[in-house]
Enzyme design. Sequence first.
Site, PDB file in Angstrom:
ATOM      1  N   GLY A  36       0.790  -1.223   0.000  1.00 42.69           N
ATOM      2  CA  GLY A  36       0.000   0.000   0.000  1.00 42.69           C
ATOM      3  C   GLY A  36       0.823   1.274   0.000  1.00 42.69           C
ATOM      4  N   CYS A 245     -27.508  -8.587 -16.795  1.00 44.52           N
ATOM      5  CA  CYS A 245     -26.921  -8.196 -18.077  1.00 44.52           C
ATOM      6  C   CYS A 245     -27.880  -8.529 -19.212  1.00 44.52           C
ATOM      7  CB  CYS A 245     -25.591  -8.929 -18.280  1.00 44.52           C
ATOM      8  SG  CYS A 245     -24.918  -8.777 -19.950  1.00 44.52           S
ATOM      9  N   CYS A 248     -26.100 -11.532 -21.454  1.00 42.86           N
ATOM     10  CA  CYS A 248     -25.801 -12.871 -20.923  1.00 42.86           C
ATOM     11  C   CYS A 248     -26.595 -13.199 -19.669  1.00 42.86           C
ATOM     12  CB  CYS A 248     -24.307 -13.028 -20.670  1.00 42.86           C
ATOM     13  SG  CYS A 248     -23.733 -12.203 -19.174  1.00 42.86           S
ATOM     14  N   CYS A 270     -22.693  -6.390 -19.328  1.00 42.48           N
ATOM     15  CA  CYS A 270     -21.469  -6.656 -18.558  1.00 42.48           C
ATOM     16  C   CYS A 270     -20.364  -5.712 -19.012  1.00 42.48           C
ATOM     17  CB  CYS A 270     -20.966  -8.078 -18.819  1.00 42.48           C
ATOM     18  SG  CYS A 270     -21.890  -9.367 -18.019  1.00 42.48           S
ATOM     19  N   CYS A 276     -18.686 -11.950 -20.216  1.00 38.45           N
ATOM     20  CA  CYS A 276     -19.975 -11.959 -20.898  1.00 38.45           C
ATOM     21  C   CYS A 276     -19.967 -12.951 -22.067  1.00 38.45           C
ATOM     22  CB  CYS A 276     -20.294 -10.544 -21.393  1.00 38.45           C
ATOM     23  SG  CYS A 276     -22.015 -10.289 -21.858  1.00 38.45           S
TER      24      CYS A 276
END
Lengths: 297, 201
Positions: A36, A245, A248, A270, A276
Amino acid sequence: MTTAASELATYNFAYLDEQTKRMIRRAILKAIAIPGYQVPFASREMPMPYGWGTGGVQVTAAILGPEDVLKVIDQGADDTTNAVSIRAFFQKVADVAVTTKTREATIIQTRHRIPEERLTTGQTLVYQVPIPEPLRFLEPRETETRKMHALEEYGLMHVKLYEDIARNGHIATTYAYPVKVEGRYVMDPSPTPKFDNPKMHMSEALQLFGAGREKRIYAVPPFTEVVSLDFEDHPFEVQSFDKPCALCGAENVYLDEVVLDDRGGRMFVCSDTDHCEDRRDHGHCGTMLAYNKGAAQ
Amino acid sequence: MPDTQIFSGAFAEPVFAAQSVFRTVMDCMARPGTIGTIAATARPPQPLGAAAGAIALTLCDHDTPVWLTPQLAKSKLPGWLSFHAGAAVTAEKQDARFAFVEKGAVVPGFGLFAQGTQEYPDRSATLVIEIESLEGGRPLVLTGPGIRDEAMVGPQGLPDTFVALAGANRAMFPRGVDLILVAGDRILCLPRTTVINNREA
């Protein structure tokens, strides 16, 4: 030397010279050792403008080898300008194998998404980062933000999230949502939607972040605690979508809104194109998937 | 005649060898407790081993002063590092970005090396320490970033005070040094984040 190598005579493998790669590699090792924390590095000019992923490209170039399989995504898609041009760049300068399939890739360079499919050990996710400093919009001076990280003084960030709540009734930050890594450093996960934040937590894959213009590299090792900042009475929540979606039928994935006409027509699909396509190949159908219905049956 | 040791022994394919060595070090640094194999071969002057030599060629250059143990400093290694990597040897532990300790040598206290500052903890040393073996020694339990639950290692040939030294190093976080243990062609990385304990009987 192989023929592939002789065709690459103009540039060193993966474009960068070896001294630059060593410098970046040392920065990556320190970044991994201090999860980080933003390691300064001597970012080079790349053959693309700042803001087009020069940080991610330099990190990828420093770790990439001839055995790797590279995938590049831009907002989840393999076929958008930034993804296509960076993929072509590495094909040209490193002759590396490329793929659009998440599970086949060893290195995935990404602009602002984490693939829907769970990443595994042996995969490395390289983020393109525009502004690595999560405190930058709260405190413009680098000397001050550096001191704040040194002293673990992150009160200002909580004030910012609190002001969100005071103004809007909820935390209105939806992307680049700040996280705390291993209980120490507050980190900008790059402008990924906050939907993706939980995927960073205890991920099996190594995550590397490169900011070219701002000259910083940082990292999240695998199996590292990544916690989105929040309050007890306003816990962190990811976006949810009303409909699946349209292509899909996937639920619990991040969707993009696509405007279809000038009469308010729209669809939600998506953002992860590979996910997808993979679902459609396996026979999943959304409500607006017309052309493929016959083939699927 | 003595010069052959200095002028030979670098990577045959520097670009790809350095990449492969780096990836091994990166993967091991990201997953402490995992043992990696250095595939590329370098032949540094005795008594430094091949894998530690390969790490030096991969990571050291004119930007990274290197500290060597008295035995290594007396060997042909300073000339070899200078010729192949362009790296200068320093006698000051505080100035070194990398330090190399050959097998059997006394491991200096970690606190003598650059720890980085609270603002810039990355400005710290990486110690490459050759030991007898990465397995078969007193079992140590590792926890921390990069480790799913806990990892078990048993390096042989570390000083008896190692757990205390590593504990003091961990307590300095985010400052501290990072360790690469080398035995034969195998390596084990212990970044400053790793918590190291003796296994309870």
